[in-house]
Motif scaffolding. Structure first.
Motif, PDB file in Angstrom:
ATOM      1  N   ARG A   1     -14.674  -3.113  44.842  1.00 31.84           N
ATOM      2  CA  ARG A   1     -15.024  -2.495  43.564  1.00 31.84           C
ATOM      3  C   ARG A   1     -16.394  -1.846  43.630  1.00 31.84           C
ATOM      4  O   ARG A   1     -16.623  -0.763  43.074  1.00 31.84           O
ATOM      5  CB  ARG A   1     -14.979  -3.547  42.456  1.00 31.84           C
ATOM      6  CG  ARG A   1     -13.574  -3.999  42.094  1.00 31.84           C
ATOM      7  CD  ARG A   1     -13.580  -5.249  41.237  1.00 31.84           C
ATOM      8  NE  ARG A   1     -12.233  -5.646  40.859  1.00 31.84           N
ATOM      9  CZ  ARG A   1     -11.875  -6.882  40.537  1.00 31.84           C
ATOM     10  NH1 ARG A   1     -12.778  -7.854  40.578  1.00 31.84           N
ATOM     11  NH2 ARG A   1     -10.628  -7.163  40.201  1.00 31.84           N
ATOM     12  N   THR A   2     -17.327  -2.510  44.299  1.00 37.18           N
ATOM     13  CA  THR A   2     -18.669  -1.953  44.449  1.00 37.18           C
ATOM     14  C   THR A   2     -18.621  -0.679  45.295  1.00 37.18           C
ATOM     15  O   THR A   2     -19.275   0.323  44.975  1.00 37.18           O
ATOM     16  CB  THR A   2     -19.607  -2.994  45.080  1.00 37.18           C
ATOM     17  OG1 THR A   2     -19.593  -4.181  44.292  1.00 37.18           O
ATOM     18  CG2 THR A   2     -21.029  -2.476  45.165  1.00 37.18           C
TER      19      THR A   2
ATOM     20  N   ALA B   1     -17.302   2.292  43.409  1.00 43.30           N
ATOM     21  CA  ALA B   1     -18.269   2.863  42.470  1.00 43.30           C
ATOM     22  C   ALA B   1     -19.279   3.763  43.160  1.00 43.30           C
ATOM     23  O   ALA B   1     -20.174   4.310  42.504  1.00 43.30           O
ATOM     24  CB  ALA B   1     -18.986   1.739  41.727  1.00 43.30           C
TER      25      ALA B   1
ATOM     26  N   ALA C   1     -22.680  -7.643  47.284  1.00 40.71           N
ATOM     27  CA  ALA C   1     -21.641  -8.026  46.334  1.00 40.71           C
ATOM     28  C   ALA C   1     -20.701  -9.050  46.949  1.00 40.71           C
ATOM     29  O   ALA C   1     -20.306 -10.037  46.300  1.00 40.71           O
ATOM     30  CB  ALA C   1     -20.860  -6.790  45.893  1.00 40.71           C
TER      31      ALA C   1
ATOM     32  N   ARG D   1     -25.443  -2.602  49.139  1.00 39.13           N
ATOM     33  CA  ARG D   1     -24.984  -3.162  47.876  1.00 39.13           C
ATOM     34  C   ARG D   1     -23.584  -3.763  48.017  1.00 39.13           C
ATOM     35  O   ARG D   1     -23.271  -4.781  47.382  1.00 39.13           O
ATOM     36  CB  ARG D   1     -24.976  -2.075  46.794  1.00 39.13           C
ATOM     37  CG  ARG D   1     -26.358  -1.564  46.409  1.00 39.13           C
ATOM     38  CD  ARG D   1     -27.140  -2.601  45.625  1.00 39.13           C
ATOM     39  NE  ARG D   1     -26.443  -2.996  44.400  1.00 39.13           N
ATOM     40  CZ  ARG D   1     -26.510  -2.319  43.267  1.00 39.13           C
ATOM     41  NH1 ARG D   1     -27.232  -1.223  43.179  1.00 39.13           N
ATOM     42  NH2 ARG D   1     -25.848  -2.748  42.205  1.00 39.13           N
ATOM     43  N   VAL D   2     -22.751  -3.148  48.824  1.00 43.33           N
ATOM     44  CA  VAL D   2     -21.404  -3.675  49.046  1.00 43.33           C
ATOM     45  C   VAL D   2     -21.490  -5.024  49.763  1.00 43.33           C
ATOM     46  O   VAL D   2     -20.797  -5.987  49.387  1.00 43.33           O
ATOM     47  CB  VAL D   2     -20.551  -2.675  49.855  1.00 43.33           C
ATOM     48  CG1 VAL D   2     -19.170  -3.253  50.137  1.00 43.33           C
ATOM     49  CG2 VAL D   2     -20.424  -1.352  49.091  1.00 43.33           C
TER      50      VAL D   2
ATOM     51  N   ALA E   1     -21.389   2.829  45.709  1.00 38.90           N
ATOM     52  CA  ALA E   1     -22.615   2.135  46.105  1.00 38.90           C
ATOM     53  C   ALA E   1     -22.892   2.295  47.591  1.00 38.90           C
ATOM     54  O   ALA E   1     -21.980   2.509  48.403  1.00 38.90           O
ATOM     55  CB  ALA E   1     -22.520   0.656  45.758  1.00 38.90           C
TER      56      ALA E   1
ATOM     57  N   SER F   1     -14.780  -7.915  45.069  1.00 37.70           N
ATOM     58  CA  SER F   1     -16.090  -7.478  44.587  1.00 37.70           C
ATOM     59  C   SER F   1     -16.668  -6.393  45.488  1.00 37.70           C
ATOM     60  O   SER F   1     -17.247  -5.413  45.010  1.00 37.70           O
ATOM     61  CB  SER F   1     -17.056  -8.663  44.508  1.00 37.70           C
ATOM     62  OG  SER F   1     -16.756  -9.492  43.419  1.00 37.70           O
TER      63      SER F   1
END
Length: 291
Positions: free
Chosen positions: A142-143, A146, A156, A152-153, A148, A139
């Motif tokens: 993937r974050t 993107a 996640a 945010r990482v 981020a 997760s």
């Protein structure tokens, strides 16, 4: 959360994600999402090396023969070079998430190495292991992919490992006892051979969940618990095995597929040798992770 604070993030963050080999991530996902995995150390009959250099069959044989088996965390140097490689690849921040600090000193080695790195390193004590850690690393990666920001990482990763559940079947508690990872399940030592323990990970340690007469009933109960944990919501599932017979694995997989249409991603994996050294031959685990 360890490491540096969550300040000084920018819209141009390039976040590297690093974990350790107890995450049990398959190689194709490691490569796909650019996750760096720092290897734990395994010792079998005097030989010490990265855990992925040992064959599972070799470890199973050693455990059954009662040969000396021990595990240890990566040293700080392994983390330093993993972090330095991320810097060289252009990372502006690193999220490094690892096995529970109540099971391993891995986090301490990560902190020691992070002090020598010139970019922020956010070190997360997941309080779990196995694919609860693995799904969290996925997760996070993937974050990060993107684009981020680093906060945010981190979020996640934290959401995943805080909401995931580990369900563990072992043929015997003896290997957990030998490795000093038995936790509160020590109260069950000396149970009748026919009574099979189901375990979980709670507050960073192996904890007792249920005692069930017979292997077949124990596996059925573990599947029931997985369905209960999913609660009809979208989940990712991983089944990990270590020296368990094919028919046991197939039975568990069939039970879950039949009763959990909400499964998003499912993985059938061989547990790493570090985890195998502690749970012993015949062990099976189910990770239930809200998607």
């Amino acid at each position: 959360m360890g490491g540096l604070g969550l300040a000084s993030e920018t819209v141009t963050d390039h976040v590297a994600v690093i974990t350790d080999s107890t995450a049990c991530l398959p190689e194709h996902l490691i490569q796909q999402w650019g996750i760096k995995v720092v290897q734990m150390q395994l010792q079998v009959a005097g030989r010490v090396d990265d855990e992925h250099r040992f064959e599972r069959a070799e470890l199973v044989e050693a455990l059954r023969a009662g040969q000396p088996v021990a595990t240890s965390p990566p040293d700080a140097g392994a983390f330093f070079w993993a972090y330095q490689d991320a810097v060289s690849a252009g990372a502006t921040a690193i999220v490094s998430l690892h096995i529970s600090s109540r099971m391993s000193a891995t986090i301490q080695a990560a902190h020691q190495a992070a002090q020598q790195i010139k970019i922020p390193v956010y070190i997360l004590d997941s309080a779990v292991l196995g694919m609860s850690l693995g799904f969290a690393a996925l997760s996070a990666a993937r974050t990060a992919a993107a684009g981020a920001q680093v906060q945010r990482v981190v979020q996640a990763a934290e959401r995943r490992y805080k909401t995931s559940t580990e369900l563990i079947y072992v043929d015997t508690l003896e290997y957990l006892r030998r490795g000093g990872r038995i936790g509160a399940a020590s109260a069950w030592l000396g149970s009748a051979f026919s009574i099979k323990p189901l375990l979980t990970v709670r507050e960073g340690e192996v904890a007792p969940l249920a005692r069930v007469p017979g292997t077949r009933r124990a596996l059925a109960r573990m599947a029931d618990l997985a369905v209960e944990r999913a609660s009809g919501k979208p989940v990712d599932i991983a089944i990990l095995r270590f020296g368990a017979p094919d028919e046991r694995v197939e039975e568990i997989a069939e039970r879950l597929r039949a009763r959990m249409p909400e499964i998003q991603d499912s993985l059938l994996l061989e547990a790493g040798t570090i985890i195998g050294a502690h749970v012993g031959p015949g062990a099976l685990g189910i990770t239930v992770s809200p998607a």
